[in-house]
Design an enzyme around this catalytic site. Structure first.
Site, short mmCIF file in Angstrom:
data_model
loop_
_atom_site.label_atom_id
_atom_site.label_comp_id
_atom_site.label_asym_id
_atom_site.label_seq_id
_atom_site.Cartn_x
_atom_site.Cartn_y
_atom_site.Cartn_z
CG ASP A 108 -0.29 -0.23 2.54
OD1 ASP A 108 0.85 0.25 2.73
OD2 ASP A 108 -0.90 -0.87 3.41
CG HIS A 123 4.62 -9.59 -0.49
ND1 HIS A 123 3.78 -10.02 0.53
CD2 HIS A 123 5.67 -10.47 -0.47
CE1 HIS A 123 4.30 -11.09 1.10
NE2 HIS A 123 5.45 -11.38 0.52
CB CYS A 131 2.92 -5.77 -19.75
SG CYS A 131 2.25 -6.97 -20.92
CB CYS A 155 3.39 -6.57 -26.05
SG CYS A 155 2.74 -7.13 -24.47
CG ASN A 218 -0.15 -10.01 15.72
OD1 ASN A 218 -1.33 -9.97 16.03
ND2 ASN A 218 0.28 -10.49 14.57
N1 APR Z 1 -1.71 -4.10 15.17
C1 APR Z 1 -0.85 -5.15 15.06
N2 APR Z 1 -1.21 -6.32 14.49
C2 APR Z 1 -2.46 -6.45 14.03
C3 APR Z 1 -3.40 -5.39 14.10
C4 APR Z 1 -2.98 -4.18 14.71
N3 APR Z 1 -3.81 -3.15 14.83
N4 APR Z 1 -4.56 -5.82 13.54
C5 APR Z 1 -4.35 -7.07 13.11
N5 APR Z 1 -3.09 -7.46 13.42
C6 APR Z 1 -2.43 -8.73 13.12
C7 APR Z 1 -3.34 -9.94 13.07
O1 APR Z 1 -3.46 -10.49 14.39
C8 APR Z 1 -2.60 -10.86 12.13
O2 APR Z 1 -1.69 -11.68 12.83
O3 APR Z 1 -1.94 -8.60 11.80
C9 APR Z 1 -1.80 -9.90 11.25
C10 APR Z 1 -2.28 -9.81 9.81
O4 APR Z 1 -2.05 -11.03 9.21
P1 APR Z 1 -2.26 -11.30 7.65
O5 APR Z 1 -3.59 -10.80 7.24
O6 APR Z 1 -1.95 -12.74 7.44
O7 APR Z 1 -1.20 -10.35 6.96
P2 APR Z 1 0.30 -10.61 6.57
O8 APR Z 1 1.01 -11.40 7.60
O9 APR Z 1 0.83 -9.31 6.16
O10 APR Z 1 0.12 -11.51 5.29
C11 APR Z 1 1.26 -11.81 4.54
O11 APR Z 1 -0.04 -12.71 2.77
O12 APR Z 1 -2.11 -11.76 2.60
C12 APR Z 1 -0.97 -12.09 1.87
O13 APR Z 1 0.49 -11.15 0.28
C13 APR Z 1 -0.35 -10.85 1.36
O14 APR Z 1 1.55 -9.62 2.14
C14 APR Z 1 0.50 -10.45 2.56
C15 APR Z 1 0.98 -11.79 3.08
#
Ligand code: APR
Length: 258
Positions: A108, A123, A131, A155, A218
């Site tokens: 983002d 990522h 493309c 292309c 987390n």
């Molecule tokens: N502060 C800290 N952690 C948080 C918060 C917060 N406010 N809100 C949620 N979380 C934690 C959740 O508990 C969870 O463990 O963030 C984590 C988000 O996990 P995912 O959705 O699995 O995200 P991520 O680990 O970035 O995923 C990795 O997988 O979704 C694909 O390619 C995408 O880059 C991403 C990759």
């Protein structure tokens, strides 16, 4: 809940003495900016789709229009989003330590929007387009017919976001720099990631093997939780500003000779 004001003194000492601090972030840090994670329930029109089935090279081949419109929706969320106090705390942390590397799985761009400098995007970035066929970066294209993905102006191939889909390799340069930071840092903060998607999930483990102090931020437990030195089980937007404030006080005390 009141924001936390105290942290284990050895954690502050480790941060204050570190020559190199690395941070690995995931979707959790942007959740407080209103960007849903892939593992959150999708809303509205997209509720019936599983993101892990849309963000794949296979889905792009089968139904490029569907994948393109899903990313258009995610881009609209990113355009509206602003960095939150968690992103801003990491900008301040960068200014407090000699060497700082921010490794993000997020696409983002909110770390850069907040002002972070040394950011490794593992990522890719959802606002860039390339493309799928010739690989060239593309910045403008003709609007596609309804339900289709736009065509590459070079292309006529299919355009796609410049992000890493499930099942695709990470950009080599980004991964190499992230591995170097993970194995060289003295402290690693792991913020808002479920620590399950490889190879990013292994970076904290390499940092642990190399002797770094690893801190997980987390609210939920993850597979990494039992391995880390410290767990800050609170939302990043609340605990990171408090941690940076505490570090600044700690540094001021050290400079004052107390
Ligand atoms: N502060 C800290 N952690 C948080 C918060 C917060 N406010 N809100 C949620 N979380 C934690 C959740 O508990 C969870 O463990 O963030 C984590 C988000 O996990 P995912 O959705 O699995 O995200 P991520 O680990 O970035 O995923 C990795 O997988 O979704 C694909 O390619 C995408 O880059 C991403 C990759």
């Amino acid at each position: 809940m009141e924001p936390r004001t105290s942290f284990p003194p050895p954690l502050l000492t480790a941060l204050a003495q570190a020559q190199h601090v690395a941070v690995l972030t995931g979707a959790g840090i942007s959740a407080e900016s209103g960007i849903p994670t892939f593992r959150d329930a999708q809303t509205g029109l997209w509720a019936r789709y599983d993101p892990q089935e849309l963000a794949t090279p296979w889905a792009l081949r089968q139904n490029p229009g569907l994948v393109w419109s899903w990313y258009e929706w995610r881009r609209s969320l990113v355009r509206q989003a602003k960095p939150n106090p968690g992103h801003r705390a990491l900008v301040e942390l960068e200014s407090l330590v000699p060497r700082f590397t921010l490794i993000t799985q997020n696409v983002d761009g909110l770390h850069q929007a907040a002002g972070s400098h040394n950011v490794i995007e593992l990522h890719g970035n959802i606002m860039r387009t390339r493309c799928a066929d010739c690989g060239r970066p593309v910045t403008s294209w003709d609007p596609p017919p309804e339900g289709q993905a736009p065509a590459c102006p070079h292309c006529r191939g299919v355009l796609r976001p410049d992000v890493v889909f499930f099942g695709e390799p990470l950009p080599t340069d980004a991964l190499e720099r992230a591995l170097e930071a993970a194995t060289q840092c003295e402290v690693m903060l792991v913020v808002g990631t479920s620590a399950v998607v490889e190879p990013a999930a292994s970076l904290p483990r390499y940092a642990l093997q190399a002797g770094a102090t690893v801190v997980e931020v987390n609210p939920q437990e993850t597979p990494l939780s039992p391995l880390v030195h410290y767990r800050l089980a609170e939302p990043a937007g609340r605990v990171l500003p408090a941690l940076v404030r505490a570090l600044k006080e700690h540094l001021a005390q050290l400079r004052g000779g107390r």
